[in-house]
Motif scaffolding. Structure first.
Motif, PDB file in Angstrom:
ATOM      1  N   ASP A  63      -8.792  23.323   2.551  1.00 32.74           N
ATOM      2  CA  ASP A  63      -7.994  23.135   1.517  1.00 32.74           C
ATOM      3  C   ASP A  63      -6.738  22.136   1.753  1.00 32.74           C
ATOM      4  O   ASP A  63      -6.780  21.841   2.988  1.00 32.74           O
ATOM      5  CB  ASP A  63      -7.138  24.499   0.906  1.00 32.74           C
ATOM      6  CG  ASP A  63      -6.770  24.532  -0.572  1.00 32.74           C
ATOM      7  OD1 ASP A  63      -7.385  25.078  -1.295  1.00 32.74           O
ATOM      8  OD2 ASP A  63      -5.860  23.530  -1.035  1.00 32.74           O
ATOM      9  N   ASP A 121      -3.699  22.625   0.933  1.00 33.06           N
ATOM     10  CA  ASP A 121      -2.368  23.439   0.920  1.00 33.06           C
ATOM     11  C   ASP A 121      -2.559  24.410   2.095  1.00 33.06           C
ATOM     12  O   ASP A 121      -2.988  25.324   1.919  1.00 33.06           O
ATOM     13  CB  ASP A 121      -2.404  24.188  -0.398  1.00 33.06           C
ATOM     14  CG  ASP A 121      -1.023  25.058  -0.411  1.00 33.06           C
ATOM     15  OD1 ASP A 121      -0.539  25.511   0.564  1.00 33.06           O
ATOM     16  OD2 ASP A 121      -0.538  25.112  -1.585  1.00 33.06           O
ATOM     17  N   GLU A 122      -1.913  23.540   3.142  1.00 28.62           N
ATOM     18  CA  GLU A 122      -1.881  24.576   4.566  1.00 28.62           C
ATOM     19  C   GLU A 122      -1.390  25.638   4.412  1.00 28.62           C
ATOM     20  O   GLU A 122      -1.729  26.916   4.925  1.00 28.62           O
ATOM     21  CB  GLU A 122      -1.297  23.472   5.624  1.00 28.62           C
ATOM     22  CG  GLU A 122      -1.538  24.169   7.009  1.00 28.62           C
ATOM     23  CD  GLU A 122      -0.819  23.311   8.007  1.00 28.62           C
ATOM     24  OE1 GLU A 122      -0.308  22.278   7.861  1.00 28.62           O
ATOM     25  OE2 GLU A 122      -1.167  23.680   9.284  1.00 28.62           O
ATOM     26  N   THR A 123      -0.341  25.851   3.800  1.00 26.39           N
ATOM     27  CA  THR A 123       0.535  27.279   3.827  1.00 26.39           C
ATOM     28  C   THR A 123      -0.473  28.510   3.162  1.00 26.39           C
ATOM     29  O   THR A 123      -0.614  29.446   3.825  1.00 26.39           O
ATOM     30  CB  THR A 123       1.713  27.057   2.976  1.00 26.39           C
ATOM     31  OG1 THR A 123       2.591  26.039   3.574  1.00 26.39           O
ATOM     32  CG2 THR A 123       2.462  28.441   3.145  1.00 26.39           C
ATOM     33  N   ARG A 124      -0.857  28.146   1.865  1.00 21.57           N
ATOM     34  CA  ARG A 124      -1.560  29.004   1.370  1.00 21.57           C
ATOM     35  C   ARG A 124      -3.216  29.235   1.741  1.00 21.57           C
ATOM     36  O   ARG A 124      -3.862  30.234   1.727  1.00 21.57           O
ATOM     37  CB  ARG A 124      -1.658  28.836  -0.085  1.00 21.57           C
ATOM     38  CG  ARG A 124      -0.220  28.696  -0.888  1.00 21.57           C
ATOM     39  CD  ARG A 124      -0.191  28.781  -2.373  1.00 21.57           C
ATOM     40  NE  ARG A 124      -0.630  29.916  -3.006  1.00 21.57           N
ATOM     41  CZ  ARG A 124      -0.542  30.015  -4.415  1.00 21.57           C
ATOM     42  NH1 ARG A 124       0.185  29.231  -4.919  1.00 21.57           N
ATOM     43  NH2 ARG A 124      -1.126  31.102  -4.897  1.00 21.57           N
ATOM     44  N   ASP A 172      -8.251  16.928   2.668  1.00 19.97           N
ATOM     45  CA  ASP A 172      -8.488  16.479   1.374  1.00 19.97           C
ATOM     46  C   ASP A 172     -10.011  16.298   1.128  1.00 19.97           C
ATOM     47  O   ASP A 172     -10.550  15.327   1.667  1.00 19.97           O
ATOM     48  CB  ASP A 172      -7.545  15.316   1.429  1.00 19.97           C
ATOM     49  CG  ASP A 172      -7.442  14.676   0.178  1.00 19.97           C
ATOM     50  OD1 ASP A 172      -8.662  14.790  -1.011  1.00 19.97           O
ATOM     51  OD2 ASP A 172      -6.761  13.625  -0.107  1.00 19.97           O
ATOM     52  N   ALA A 204      -7.675  27.942  -0.669  1.00 24.96           N
ATOM     53  CA  ALA A 204      -6.064  28.590  -0.597  1.00 24.96           C
ATOM     54  C   ALA A 204      -5.516  29.371  -1.674  1.00 24.96           C
ATOM     55  O   ALA A 204      -4.772  30.216  -1.739  1.00 24.96           O
ATOM     56  CB  ALA A 204      -5.092  27.393  -0.529  1.00 24.96           C
TER      57      ALA A 204
END
Ligand code: NAD
Length: 248
Positions: A36, A38-41, A62, A14
């Motif tokens: 990753d 962090d889904e958004t990034r 994770d 990410a």
């Protein structure tokens, strides 16, 4: 250098070094499997690769969770038929500037779970795939911290020293299966992790954070520089390389 027809799983994709590695691998023609927490990034990295015409998939993972890591490798094989390389960049730096006698056990454990157990789990679940192929490259992100010198965090430095040990042990265990294993120790690289660490250092000294970050621009390396090295390492051009790689 080409990664044409190669599938590369990249964790920590990410941001920072993992993101740069993913983009470099995609630019070299590789199929990238991005993971990753962090889904958004993560979706931003995926979007960038996709927009440039790269073949890619992404999965929220994770790395400290065995089932999620197992699913990641199974998904990569399902989508692309094989896994030629793993670049494990997922990592955290916590407990910085805390003396050992004040370091919270939960912080220690969290760092070990992500940095060390995550490294173990990604190797555990990618190894059978590569053994079957009789070929593969595993790249584990260690650090000069815990290998050559100190670290601002007892937990982080210890975990990175252990990841280095893991790579050395796995190198000899997996070599006869045609699997090459490297530990990579980047120098100071301008990523969200490192910039946060520099800000914390300035704060702990009572210095200006803004000034410290400005100075850091002059001495930190860029993530793209390490990303290119990681893409090279997983290519056939690096076939003659062995063991640990240190970058600036
Ligand atoms: P970063 O914080 O910028 O990126 C780390 C990535 O890992 C993030 O995208 C984060 O969301 C992801 N991540 C964190 N926990 C996760 C988990 N449990 N599961 C999946 N993903 C998770 O850090 P970076 O500087 O790019 O570091 C990448 C690797 O390089 C790390 O292993 C770090 O220890 C190592 N490293 C960095 C430097 C440096 O100067 N930046 C130096 C030496 C080693």
């Amino acid at each position: 250098m080409s990664l044409e027809n190669k599938t590369v799983v990249i964790t920590g994709a990410a941001m920072g070094i993992g993101r740069a590695a993913a983009i470099s691998c995609a630019e070299a023609g590789g199929r990238t499997v991005l993971a990753d927490i962090d889904e958004t990034r993560l979706k931003e990295t995926f979007g960038e690769i996709h927009a440039a015409g790269g073949e890619s998939s992404c999965q929220v993972v994770d790395v400290s969770d065995a089932r999620q890591v197992e699913d990641l490798m199974a998904g990569a094989v399902e989508d692309f038929g094989r896994i030629d390389a793993l670049i494990n960049c997922a990592g955290i730096l916590e407990g910085a500037y805390v003396p050992v006698d004040e370091l919270d056990e939960t912080v220690w454990q969290r760092v070990m779970d992500v940095n060390l157990k995550g490294s173990f789990l990604t190797c555990k679940y990618v190894a059978p795939v590569m053994k079957k192929q009789k070929k593969g490259v595993i790249v584990l992100l260690s650090s000069g911290a815990g290998v050559r010198g100190g670290s601002s965090s007892v937990a982080y430095g210890t975990s990175k020293g252990a990841v280095h040990g893991q790579a050395v042990v796995l190198e000899s265990q997996l070599a006869s299966f045609g699997i090459r294993v490297h530990a990579v120790c980047p120098g100071g690289i301008a990523t969200p992790m490192k910039l946060r660490n520099i800000a914390q250092a300035a704060e702990s000294r009572g210095d200006s954070v803004e000034e410290a970050l400005k100075q850091a621009e002059e001495y930190l390396g860029d993530p793209e520089g390490v990303g290119r090295i990681l893409a090279f390492l997983v290519s056939d051009h690096a076939d003659h390389l062995r063991q640990t790689v240190f970058t600036r």
